[in-house]
Write a protein that holds these residues in place. Structure first.
Motif, PDB file in Angstrom:
ATOM      1  N   MET A  32      51.011  -8.569 -36.177  1.00  0.00           N
ATOM      2  CA  MET A  32      50.492  -9.885 -36.534  1.00  0.00           C
ATOM      3  C   MET A  32      50.179  -9.898 -38.026  1.00  0.00           C
ATOM      4  O   MET A  32      49.348  -9.141 -38.489  1.00  0.00           O
ATOM      5  N   ASP A  33      50.878 -10.761 -38.741  1.00  0.00           N
ATOM      6  CA  ASP A  33      50.681 -10.850 -40.180  1.00  0.00           C
ATOM      7  C   ASP A  33      49.733 -12.015 -40.459  1.00  0.00           C
ATOM      8  O   ASP A  33      50.108 -13.172 -40.299  1.00  0.00           O
ATOM      9  N   GLU A  34      48.524 -11.689 -40.837  1.00  0.00           N
ATOM     10  CA  GLU A  34      47.477 -12.690 -41.091  1.00  0.00           C
ATOM     11  C   GLU A  34      47.343 -13.697 -39.944  1.00  0.00           C
ATOM     12  O   GLU A  34      47.483 -14.898 -40.150  1.00  0.00           O
ATOM     13  N   PRO A  35      47.042 -13.205 -38.744  1.00  0.00           N
ATOM     14  CA  PRO A  35      47.046 -14.094 -37.578  1.00  0.00           C
ATOM     15  C   PRO A  35      46.016 -15.212 -37.627  1.00  0.00           C
ATOM     16  O   PRO A  35      46.235 -16.243 -37.012  1.00  0.00           O
ATOM     17  N   LYS A  66      51.964  -5.833 -47.794  1.00  0.00           N
ATOM     18  CA  LYS A  66      51.647  -5.905 -46.359  1.00  0.00           C
ATOM     19  C   LYS A  66      52.778  -6.551 -45.567  1.00  0.00           C
ATOM     20  O   LYS A  66      53.252  -5.993 -44.574  1.00  0.00           O
ATOM     21  N   THR A  67      53.189  -7.736 -46.008  1.00  0.00           N
ATOM     22  CA  THR A  67      54.242  -8.445 -45.278  1.00  0.00           C
ATOM     23  C   THR A  67      55.548  -7.654 -45.319  1.00  0.00           C
ATOM     24  O   THR A  67      56.265  -7.553 -44.314  1.00  0.00           O
ATOM     25  N   THR A  68      55.833  -7.061 -46.463  1.00  0.00           N
ATOM     26  CA  THR A  68      57.061  -6.258 -46.568  1.00  0.00           C
ATOM     27  C   THR A  68      57.018  -5.092 -45.586  1.00  0.00           C
ATOM     28  O   THR A  68      58.022  -4.781 -44.937  1.00  0.00           O
ATOM     29  N   GLY A 110      54.405 -13.978 -37.526  1.00  0.00           N
ATOM     30  CA  GLY A 110      54.563 -13.855 -38.979  1.00  0.00           C
ATOM     31  C   GLY A 110      53.451 -14.543 -39.750  1.00  0.00           C
ATOM     32  O   GLY A 110      52.619 -15.242 -39.184  1.00  0.00           O
ATOM     33  N   GLN A 111      53.484 -14.329 -41.066  1.00  0.00           N
ATOM     34  CA  GLN A 111      52.450 -14.936 -41.918  1.00  0.00           C
ATOM     35  C   GLN A 111      52.582 -16.457 -41.927  1.00  0.00           C
ATOM     36  O   GLN A 111      51.605 -17.167 -42.048  1.00  0.00           O
ATOM     37  N   PHE A 112      53.804 -16.946 -41.791  1.00  0.00           N
ATOM     38  CA  PHE A 112      53.988 -18.383 -41.743  1.00  0.00           C
ATOM     39  C   PHE A 112      54.530 -18.769 -40.374  1.00  0.00           C
ATOM     40  O   PHE A 112      55.528 -18.206 -39.921  1.00  0.00           O
TER      41      PHE A 112
HETATM   42 MG   LIG Z   1      51.808 -11.219 -46.835  1.00  0.00          MG
END
Ligand SMILES: [Mg+2]
Ligand SMILES: Nc1ncnc2c1ncn2[C@@H]1O[C@H](COP(=O)(O)OP(=O)(O)OP(=O)(O)O)[C@@H](O)[C@H]1O
Length: 334
Positions: A159-162, A43-45, A83-85
């Protein structure tokens, strides 16, 4: 015409890990795509490739009508990314962080200030606005990071894991913000571990596993694929299982499964609550005492499990929003 976010055959390898193995996506303008998948699915990639942070080995990506590989700078000007972080400057205050983003996007100082005030309010950070963000809690950082992604209202957002790390109340508030954003015409790609979130926000869902999209559709379409409604009955006495199975056979539209040790029978049905009432009457007529009876519809958790063979990631603060997970797991071993 391709949608606002379009990917075709994206491949990305890291050494011998094939993180993306031919990802295809097409997100119509003004809609939300929920990207689901177990940890390490890619997902993040995918998000990083679409937002120019990572160059895919092969494949094609077009965002907001712009070729991501050929014109990364133009893409960057048309998108927002959270981002996720959380990526905030620890030594600046919340207000300064938001103003800085505005200025990076060439807003006038006055305009950037006003936008910061608005966003701090919207994300309930006004009281903490003038503290360095290194003093913020995890949830506050995440909110600030999302606010930063919204300083300019870009036509396409990622939005990555918002809402990972947000408590249920803050999660709900963010859902409202996202809905407003989308009703204004923004196209959004969102990854999430909370299936309820995808159910709530996404028009379409793509399930990713091992770098491939393994299923696509609306939440209802995916649920229908997993199997429709079913009735579950727990009879009081083991001796009644056989008779109850005969009764259910008359109402079901498929095979009845029996779990002897829990005295539970399950049968696929159509007809909903009305049918449930009829079944109860018939069981009663035959003198079968029941401990429990329920109509179950598949949840996205069921979909996820049947597609990937994994239960969605459990997050400690997600319990309230994710009722029914334990049930799902029990289903799996049946
Ligand atoms: Mg991820
Ligand atoms: N920079 C990198 N170097 C090496 N391997 C990587 C790198 N980034 C990702 N990977 C690998 O690629 C695969 C996909 O990772 P990715 O971060 O896209 O997964 P994800 O679906 O976002 O997972 P999560 O739910 O944990 O966030 C994993 O096997 C991961 O270890």
């Amino acid at each position: 015409m391709p949608g606002a976010i379009y990917a075709e055959g994206l491949v990305k390898t890291f050494g011998d890990v094939r993180a993306l193995d031919g990802v295809d996506l097409d997100v119509p303008e003004g809609t939300v795509l929920g990207l689901l998948g177990p940890n390490g699915a890619g997902k993040t990639t995918t998000v990083r490739c679409l937002t120019t942070l990572l160059r895919p080995d092969s494949g094609k990506a077009v965002v907001a009508g712009i070729d991501v590989l050929k014109q990364p700078d133009a893409v960057r000007r048309s998108i927002g990314l959270s981002g996720q972080f959380a990526a905030v400057d620890e030594y600046l205050t919340g207000r300064e962080n938001l103003q800085m983003v505005g200025q990076l996007y060439q807003m006038r100082a006055k305009q950037a200030k006003a936008r910061a005030v608005e966003l701090l309010e919207q994300f309930h950070l006004t009281d903490a606005a003038d503290r360095p963000t290194k003093t913020y809690s995890g949830g506050m950082r995440r909110r600030l990071d999302l606010a930063a992604a919204l300083v300019v209202s870009p036509p396409v957002m990622f939005m990555d894991e918002p809402t990972t790390g947000l408590d249920p109340r803050n999660r709900q508030q963010l859902w409202e913000v996202i809905k407003q954003l989308v009703s204004g015409g923004t196209t959004l790609l969102l990854t999430t571990q909370y299936l309820e979130e995808a159910d709530h926000l996404a028009h379409d869902i793509a399930v990713v596993d091992q770098g491939k999209v393994i299923a696509k559709g609306t939440s209802d379409q995916l649920k229908a694929r997993t199997g429709g409604e079913r009735v579950e009955v727990v009879v009081h006495e083991r001796d009644h299982i056989q008779t109850a199975a005969d009764v259910l056979r008359g109402f079901g539209k498929g095979d009845t499964t029996v779990e002897e040790h829990t005295r539970k029978l399950t049968v696929p049905v159509t007809g909903g609550a009305k049918l449930l009432a009829e079944i109860i009457r018939e069981l009663d007529t035959r003198g079968i005492e029941i401990d429990d009876i329920a109509l179950r519809r598949p949840t996205l958790d069921d979909v996820f499990l049947s597609l990937t063979g994994h239960v969605a990631e459990e997050k400690p603060e997600g319990n309230g929003a994710q009722g029914g997970r334990k049930d799902t797991r029990k289903e799996a071993v049946k």
